[in-house]
Design an enzyme around this catalytic site. Sequence first.
Site, PDB file in Angstrom:
ATOM      1  N   ALA A  65       0.863  -1.181   0.000  1.00 57.26           N
ATOM      2  CA  ALA A  65       0.000   0.000   0.000  1.00 57.26           C
ATOM      3  C   ALA A  65       0.899   1.229   0.000  1.00 57.26           C
ATOM      4  O   ALA A  65       2.060   1.164   0.419  1.00 57.26           O
ATOM      5  CB  ALA A  65      -0.891  -0.016   1.233  1.00 57.26           C
ATOM      6  N   GLY A 108       0.700  -5.026   0.982  1.00 49.60           N
ATOM      7  CA  GLY A 108      -0.509  -5.114   0.162  1.00 49.60           C
ATOM      8  C   GLY A 108      -0.240  -5.776  -1.190  1.00 49.60           C
ATOM      9  O   GLY A 108      -1.147  -6.364  -1.779  1.00 49.60           O
ATOM     10  N   GLU A 111      -0.437  -9.368  -0.502  1.00 54.30           N
ATOM     11  CA  GLU A 111      -1.861  -9.660  -0.240  1.00 54.30           C
ATOM     12  C   GLU A 111      -2.666  -9.672  -1.539  1.00 54.30           C
ATOM     13  O   GLU A 111      -3.560 -10.503  -1.722  1.00 54.30           O
ATOM     14  CB  GLU A 111      -2.424  -8.633   0.747  1.00 54.30           C
ATOM     15  CG  GLU A 111      -1.831  -8.820   2.142  1.00 54.30           C
ATOM     16  CD  GLU A 111      -2.160  -7.685   3.099  1.00 54.30           C
ATOM     17  OE1 GLU A 111      -2.001  -6.505   2.720  1.00 54.30           O
ATOM     18  OE2 GLU A 111      -2.563  -7.968   4.237  1.00 54.30           O
ATOM     19  N   GLU A 131       4.927  -4.938   6.986  1.00 55.84           N
ATOM     20  CA  GLU A 131       4.203  -3.868   7.687  1.00 55.84           C
ATOM     21  C   GLU A 131       4.711  -3.662   9.111  1.00 55.84           C
ATOM     22  O   GLU A 131       4.690  -2.565   9.644  1.00 55.84           O
ATOM     23  CB  GLU A 131       2.695  -4.188   7.731  1.00 55.84           C
ATOM     24  CG  GLU A 131       1.987  -4.107   6.376  1.00 55.84           C
ATOM     25  CD  GLU A 131       1.947  -5.425   5.628  1.00 55.84           C
ATOM     26  OE1 GLU A 131       2.793  -6.308   5.907  1.00 55.84           O
ATOM     27  OE2 GLU A 131       1.077  -5.565   4.751  1.00 55.84           O
TER      28      GLU A 131
HETATM   29  C1  HXC Z   1       5.028   4.366  -1.238  1.00 57.28           C
HETATM   30  C2  HXC Z   1       6.914   3.394  -2.080  1.00 57.28           C
HETATM   31  C3  HXC Z   1       6.555   2.150  -1.517  1.00 57.28           C
HETATM   32  C4  HXC Z   1       5.336   2.076  -0.792  1.00 57.28           C
HETATM   33  C5  HXC Z   1       8.424   1.909  -2.544  1.00 57.28           C
HETATM   34  N1  HXC Z   1       8.076   3.192  -2.714  1.00 57.28           N
HETATM   35  N2  HXC Z   1       7.524   1.248  -1.817  1.00 57.28           N
HETATM   36  N3  HXC Z   1       6.149   4.482  -1.947  1.00 57.28           N
HETATM   37  N4  HXC Z   1       4.601   3.205  -0.675  1.00 57.28           N
HETATM   38  N5  HXC Z   1       4.884   0.943  -0.260  1.00 57.28           N
HETATM   39  C6  HXC Z   1       8.809   4.235  -3.438  1.00 57.28           C
HETATM   40  C7  HXC Z   1      10.013   4.743  -2.665  1.00 57.28           C
HETATM   41  O1  HXC Z   1       9.643   5.728  -1.733  1.00 57.28           O
HETATM   42  C8  HXC Z   1      10.852   5.317  -3.788  1.00 57.28           C
HETATM   43  O2  HXC Z   1      10.355   6.570  -4.196  1.00 57.28           O
HETATM   44  C9  HXC Z   1      10.586   4.350  -4.929  1.00 57.28           C
HETATM   45  O3  HXC Z   1       9.350   3.704  -4.641  1.00 57.28           O
HETATM   46  C10 HXC Z   1      11.676   3.284  -5.074  1.00 57.28           C
HETATM   47  O4  HXC Z   1      11.856   2.644  -3.806  1.00 57.28           O
HETATM   48  P1  HXC Z   1      13.276   2.500  -3.076  1.00 57.28           P
HETATM   49  O5  HXC Z   1      13.019   2.297  -1.640  1.00 57.28           O
HETATM   50  O6  HXC Z   1      14.180   3.640  -3.440  1.00 57.28           O
HETATM   51  O7  HXC Z   1      13.835   1.166  -3.758  1.00 57.28           O
HETATM   52  P2  HXC Z   1      14.772   0.046  -3.120  1.00 57.28           P
HETATM   53  O8  HXC Z   1      15.911   0.693  -2.353  1.00 57.28           O
HETATM   54  O9  HXC Z   1      15.111  -0.884  -4.235  1.00 57.28           O
HETATM   55  O10 HXC Z   1      13.888  -0.711  -2.047  1.00 57.28           O
HETATM   56  C11 HXC Z   1      12.738  -1.438  -2.480  1.00 57.28           C
HETATM   57  C12 HXC Z   1      11.841  -1.825  -1.260  1.00 57.28           C
HETATM   58  C13 HXC Z   1      11.516  -0.567  -0.454  1.00 57.28           C
HETATM   59  C14 HXC Z   1      12.585  -2.857  -0.395  1.00 57.28           C
HETATM   60  C15 HXC Z   1      10.608  -2.488  -1.846  1.00 57.28           C
HETATM   61  O11 HXC Z   1      11.008   0.459  -1.336  1.00 57.28           O
HETATM   62  C16 HXC Z   1      10.504  -0.796   0.618  1.00 57.28           C
HETATM   63  O12 HXC Z   1      10.832  -1.309   1.672  1.00 57.28           O
HETATM   64  N6  HXC Z   1       9.252  -0.370   0.352  1.00 57.28           N
HETATM   65  C17 HXC Z   1       8.187  -0.447   1.330  1.00 57.28           C
HETATM   66  C18 HXC Z   1       7.673  -1.861   1.479  1.00 57.28           C
HETATM   67  C19 HXC Z   1       6.578  -1.946   2.533  1.00 57.28           C
HETATM   68  O13 HXC Z   1       6.812  -1.617   3.711  1.00 57.28           O
HETATM   69  N7  HXC Z   1       5.400  -2.342   2.124  1.00 57.28           N
HETATM   70  C20 HXC Z   1       4.230  -2.458   3.023  1.00 57.28           C
HETATM   71  C21 HXC Z   1       3.446  -1.182   2.979  1.00 57.28           C
HETATM   72  S1  HXC Z   1       2.091  -1.214   4.123  1.00 57.28           S
HETATM   73  P3  HXC Z   1      11.155   7.961  -3.883  1.00 57.28           P
HETATM   74  O14 HXC Z   1      10.349   8.981  -4.626  1.00 57.28           O
HETATM   75  O15 HXC Z   1      11.101   8.111  -2.420  1.00 57.28           O
HETATM   76  O16 HXC Z   1      12.536   7.728  -4.418  1.00 57.28           O
HETATM   77  C22 HXC Z   1       0.931  -2.157   3.393  1.00 57.28           C
HETATM   78  C23 HXC Z   1      -0.370  -2.356   4.165  1.00 57.28           C
HETATM   79  C24 HXC Z   1      -1.303  -3.241   3.384  1.00 57.28           C
HETATM   80  O17 HXC Z   1       1.098  -2.666   2.340  1.00 57.28           O
HETATM   81  C25 HXC Z   1      -2.700  -3.176   3.951  1.00 57.28           C
HETATM   82  C26 HXC Z   1      -3.585  -2.203   3.268  1.00 57.28           C
HETATM   83  C27 HXC Z   1      -3.885  -2.483   1.837  1.00 57.28           C
END
Ligand code: HXC
Length: 257
Positions: A65, A108, A111, A131
Amino acid sequence: MEFIKVTKDHAPYIALIELNRPKELNALNLQLMGELRDALKELDNDDNVRVIILTGNERAFAAGADIKQMAGKGTIDMWKVDQFSTWDQINKTRKPIIAAVSGFALGGGCELAMTCDMIVASETAQFGQPEIKIGVMPGAGGTQRLTKALGKAKAMELVLTGKFIDAEEALRYKLVNKIVPVELYLEEATKLASEIAAMSPIAVQMAKESVKRSFEVHLEEGLHFERKNFYMLFASEDQKEGMNAFVEKRKPDFKGR
Ligand code: HXC
């Protein structure tokens, strides 16, 4: 559609939906999820579509998400937005959905892949529910579907540590149907979709409904449900066509009637 791309004639009877926010690793913001729900509803009502493939790109299926969209929200904001009703509608899609996953399928994103009916993964696929690392927990089925797929011990490990599993481990734990080299994952998903698209779409949809039912109810009720759908299929022309084709030693031509 701004954040998804829909190709209705990807292959005969097969529609392709591509998540299309590549710079954000296909982070699932509310608009994207709304577009996805609307597209699935439309494809579900289109007789020229029998199977749907949902994919991202090589780097990411979806990294979860959209954290930036959620970061400042409070409980009441989240409750009012009620994003999970969108997920519930996606889960009601009658036609089979195959997730073609390469790269990150996190939070997400994992999921969403698990909400699909099957997963074809590239060798680079990574699955996880991270998360916990941002102070929350899965909210779109992760604690339930991951546990059903992987079993309690492994699901607990992933949900409580946020660590990822790679494609090999996902296959070992039966989360995915198949792993193929990255250049082939969409082709392989299309092959699987084509096999299903050659069957009676009515039988396919009723069979999907029955398998899904097994996750909801106890055995006796599930068997009853299955039996009703089995009997119902004898009202279809496709049942006559399928059985006559067998008797006449020819290939069936299912019309979806
Ligand atoms: C918003 C995101 C994002 C996310 C990545 N980006 N994941 N933006 N929400 N979930 C954005 C980053 O901010 C960045 O933009 C760009 O995408 C590239 O990501 P990087 O982090 O620079 O890439 P990398 O170093 O290769 O790392 C990849 C990654 C990391 C390991 C996937 O991005 C990460 O940990 N993302 C979050 C994963 C996460 O926690 N997901 C769960 C979310 S909560 P900018 O502009 O900043 O450079 C969830 C709840 C679900 O999903 C329930 C409700 C539906």
